[in-house]
Motif scaffolding. Structure first.
Motif, mmCIF file in Angstrom:
data_model
loop_
_atom_site.group_PDB
_atom_site.id
_atom_site.type_symbol
_atom_site.label_atom_id
_atom_site.label_comp_id
_atom_site.label_asym_id
_atom_site.label_seq_id
_atom_site.Cartn_x
_atom_site.Cartn_y
_atom_site.Cartn_z
ATOM 1 N N MET A 1 0.848 -1.163 0.000
ATOM 2 C CA MET A 1 0.000 0.000 0.000
ATOM 3 C C MET A 1 0.899 1.232 0.000
ATOM 4 O O MET A 1 1.963 1.243 0.598
ATOM 5 N N VAL A 2 0.401 2.265 -0.674
ATOM 6 C CA VAL A 2 1.121 3.533 -0.700
ATOM 7 C C VAL A 2 0.135 4.638 -0.340
ATOM 8 O O VAL A 2 -0.951 4.720 -0.918
ATOM 9 N N ILE A 3 0.514 5.457 0.618
ATOM 10 C CA ILE A 3 -0.280 6.633 0.950
ATOM 11 C C ILE A 3 0.343 7.832 0.252
ATOM 12 O O ILE A 3 1.552 8.041 0.326
ATOM 13 N N THR A 4 -0.495 8.590 -0.413
ATOM 14 C CA THR A 4 -0.069 9.848 -1.003
ATOM 15 C C THR A 4 -0.738 10.954 -0.228
ATOM 16 O O THR A 4 -1.958 11.054 -0.208
ATOM 17 N N PHE A 5 0.053 11.754 0.443
ATOM 18 C CA PHE A 5 -0.496 12.913 1.129
ATOM 19 C C PHE A 5 -0.516 14.035 0.108
ATOM 20 O O PHE A 5 0.507 14.363 -0.484
ATOM 21 N N PHE A 6 -1.696 14.616 -0.133
ATOM 22 C CA PHE A 6 -1.836 15.569 -1.230
ATOM 23 C C PHE A 6 -2.759 16.719 -0.870
ATOM 24 O O PHE A 6 -3.433 16.717 0.147
ATOM 25 N N ASN A 7 -2.780 17.692 -1.757
ATOM 26 C CA ASN A 7 -3.732 18.789 -1.711
ATOM 27 C C ASN A 7 -4.262 18.931 -3.130
ATOM 28 O O ASN A 7 -3.470 19.019 -4.068
ATOM 29 N N PRO A 8 -5.572 18.970 -3.342
ATOM 30 C CA PRO A 8 -6.116 19.059 -4.696
ATOM 31 C C PRO A 8 -5.631 20.265 -5.493
ATOM 32 O O PRO A 8 -5.584 20.215 -6.720
ATOM 33 N N ASP A 9 -5.248 21.357 -4.834
ATOM 34 C CA ASP A 9 -4.774 22.556 -5.532
ATOM 35 C C ASP A 9 -3.296 22.499 -5.901
ATOM 36 O O ASP A 9 -2.807 23.355 -6.630
ATOM 37 N N TYR A 37 -5.900 16.758 4.379
ATOM 38 C CA TYR A 37 -6.568 17.260 5.578
ATOM 39 C C TYR A 37 -7.316 18.564 5.323
ATOM 40 O O TYR A 37 -8.313 18.845 5.965
ATOM 41 N N ALA A 38 -6.857 19.370 4.392
ATOM 42 C CA ALA A 38 -7.411 20.710 4.228
ATOM 43 C C ALA A 38 -8.591 20.766 3.263
ATOM 44 O O ALA A 38 -9.447 21.627 3.387
ATOM 45 N N ALA A 39 -8.646 19.875 2.323
ATOM 46 C CA ALA A 39 -9.674 19.937 1.282
ATOM 47 C C ALA A 39 -11.020 19.455 1.798
ATOM 48 O O ALA A 39 -11.103 18.602 2.676
ATOM 49 N N PHE A 41 -14.703 17.513 1.214
ATOM 50 C CA PHE A 41 -15.055 16.271 0.533
ATOM 51 C C PHE A 41 -15.400 16.550 -0.934
ATOM 52 O O PHE A 41 -15.063 15.755 -1.813
ATOM 53 N N GLU A 42 -16.022 17.661 -1.208
ATOM 54 C CA GLU A 42 -16.364 18.021 -2.588
ATOM 55 C C GLU A 42 -15.107 18.234 -3.439
ATOM 56 O O GLU A 42 -15.039 17.805 -4.583
ATOM 57 N N GLU A 43 -14.106 18.897 -2.863
ATOM 58 C CA GLU A 43 -12.843 19.125 -3.582
ATOM 59 C C GLU A 43 -12.114 17.810 -3.837
ATOM 60 O O GLU A 43 -11.532 17.609 -4.910
ATOM 61 N N ILE A 44 -12.158 16.919 -2.870
ATOM 62 C CA ILE A 44 -11.501 15.616 -3.032
ATOM 63 C C ILE A 44 -12.192 14.823 -4.133
ATOM 64 O O ILE A 44 -11.536 14.244 -5.010
ATOM 65 N N ASN A 45 -13.524 14.801 -4.118
ATOM 66 C CA ASN A 45 -14.273 14.090 -5.158
ATOM 67 C C ASN A 45 -13.997 14.668 -6.542
ATOM 68 O O ASN A 45 -13.821 13.926 -7.508
ATOM 69 N N ALA A 46 -13.954 15.984 -6.650
ATOM 70 C CA ALA A 46 -13.685 16.634 -7.930
ATOM 71 C C ALA A 46 -12.289 16.275 -8.441
ATOM 72 O O ALA A 46 -12.102 16.013 -9.636
ATOM 73 N N PHE A 47 -11.311 16.256 -7.549
ATOM 74 C CA PHE A 47 -9.944 15.873 -7.909
ATOM 75 C C PHE A 47 -9.916 14.440 -8.433
ATOM 76 O O PHE A 47 -9.331 14.160 -9.485
ATOM 77 N N ALA A 48 -10.546 13.531 -7.711
ATOM 78 C CA ALA A 48 -10.554 12.119 -8.106
ATOM 79 C C ALA A 48 -11.186 11.943 -9.479
ATOM 80 O O ALA A 48 -10.672 11.178 -10.311
ATOM 81 N N LYS A 49 -12.263 12.636 -9.729
ATOM 82 C CA LYS A 49 -12.938 12.520 -11.033
ATOM 83 C C LYS A 49 -12.117 13.156 -12.146
ATOM 84 O O LYS A 49 -11.997 12.596 -13.234
ATOM 85 N N LYS A 50 -11.561 14.316 -11.883
ATOM 86 C CA LYS A 50 -10.784 15.031 -12.902
ATOM 87 C C LYS A 50 -9.602 14.198 -13.400
ATOM 88 O O LYS A 50 -9.289 14.193 -14.585
ATOM 89 N N TYR A 51 -8.962 13.480 -12.489
ATOM 90 C CA TYR A 51 -7.769 12.706 -12.853
ATOM 91 C C TYR A 51 -8.074 11.219 -13.059
ATOM 92 O O TYR A 51 -7.161 10.403 -13.102
ATOM 93 N N HIS A 52 -9.347 10.891 -13.189
ATOM 94 C CA HIS A 52 -9.799 9.531 -13.525
ATOM 95 C C HIS A 52 -9.327 8.479 -12.518
ATOM 96 O O HIS A 52 -8.989 7.365 -12.882
ATOM 97 N N LEU A 53 -9.321 8.858 -11.262
ATOM 98 C CA LEU A 53 -8.941 7.937 -10.192
ATOM 99 C C LEU A 53 -10.160 7.474 -9.392
ATOM 100 O O LEU A 53 -10.037 6.620 -8.526
ATOM 101 N N VAL A 62 -9.169 9.599 1.249
ATOM 102 C CA VAL A 62 -9.564 9.776 2.641
ATOM 103 C C VAL A 62 -9.225 11.185 3.101
ATOM 104 O O VAL A 62 -8.363 11.856 2.532
ATOM 105 N N LYS A 63 -9.926 11.595 4.142
ATOM 106 C CA LYS A 63 -9.644 12.879 4.770
ATOM 107 C C LYS A 63 -8.982 12.611 6.119
ATOM 108 O O LYS A 63 -9.542 11.917 6.955
ATOM 109 N N ASP A 64 -7.800 13.123 6.288
ATOM 110 C CA ASP A 64 -7.041 12.987 7.535
ATOM 111 C C ASP A 64 -7.496 14.105 8.469
ATOM 112 O O ASP A 64 -6.905 15.178 8.519
ATOM 113 N N VAL A 65 -8.568 13.851 9.192
ATOM 114 C CA VAL A 65 -9.240 14.895 9.963
ATOM 115 C C VAL A 65 -8.404 15.477 11.098
ATOM 116 O O VAL A 65 -8.648 16.597 11.537
ATOM 117 N N ASN A 66 -7.424 14.740 11.572
ATOM 118 C CA ASN A 66 -6.603 15.209 12.698
ATOM 119 C C ASN A 66 -5.173 15.568 12.311
ATOM 120 O O ASN A 66 -4.338 15.763 13.187
#
Length: 102
Positions: A1-9, A37-39, A41-53, A62-66
Motif C-alpha cells: 500500500m502507498v499513501i499519497t499525502f496531497f492537496n487538490p490545488d 486534511y485541508a480539502a 469532501f467536494e474538492e476531493i471528489n472533484a480531484f478524483a474525477k478530474k484525474y480519472h482515479l 480519505v480525509k485525515d481529519v486530525n
C-alpha cells in the motif's frame, strides 16, 4: 500500500495523479490511498474525477481529519508518497470520502 499525502490545488499533486492514472495497468496490485486534511469532501471528489482515479478499485481517497499522517511521518511537502506495511493500522486516523464511487 502507498499513501499519497496531497492537496487538490497542488500542481505537483495534479501531475502525480495524471502519471498514476496513466500507469495504473502496471500498478493494479498496489493499493493507493490519497489522503488530505485541508480539502473539503467536494474538492476531493472533484480531484478524483478530474484525474480519472474515482473508479479505480485500488485507489481510495480519505480525509485525515486530525492531521495525523504529516505529524506521524514528519511530512514537509505535498505530494508525499509513503509506503505502508500490513502491520500499520491507519483506520483510526483516516475518514473515507463519502460518495466517491458512483
Amino acid at each position: 500500500m502507498v499513501i499519497t499525502f496531497f492537496n487538490p490545488d497542488c500542481e505537483h499533486c495534479q501531475h502525480e495523479a495524471t502519471r498514476l492514472a496513466k500507469s495504473m495497468d502496471k500498478l493494479k496490485k498496489i493499493d493507493f490511498i490519497w489522503a488530505t486534511y485541508a480539502a473539503s469532501f467536494e474538492e476531493i471528489n472533484a480531484f478524483a474525477k478530474k484525474y480519472h482515479l474515482d473508479n479505480l478499485p485500488n485507489v481510495h481517497f480519505v480525509k485525515d481529519v486530525n492531521y495525523s499522517i504529516p505529524s506521524f511521518y514528519h511530512l514537509e511537502m505535498t505530494p508525499t508518497w509513503q509506503p505502508i506495511t500490513k502491520k500499520d493500522n491507519l483506520s483510526r486516523l483516516l475518514r473515507p470520502v463519502p460518495a466517491l464511487r458512483s
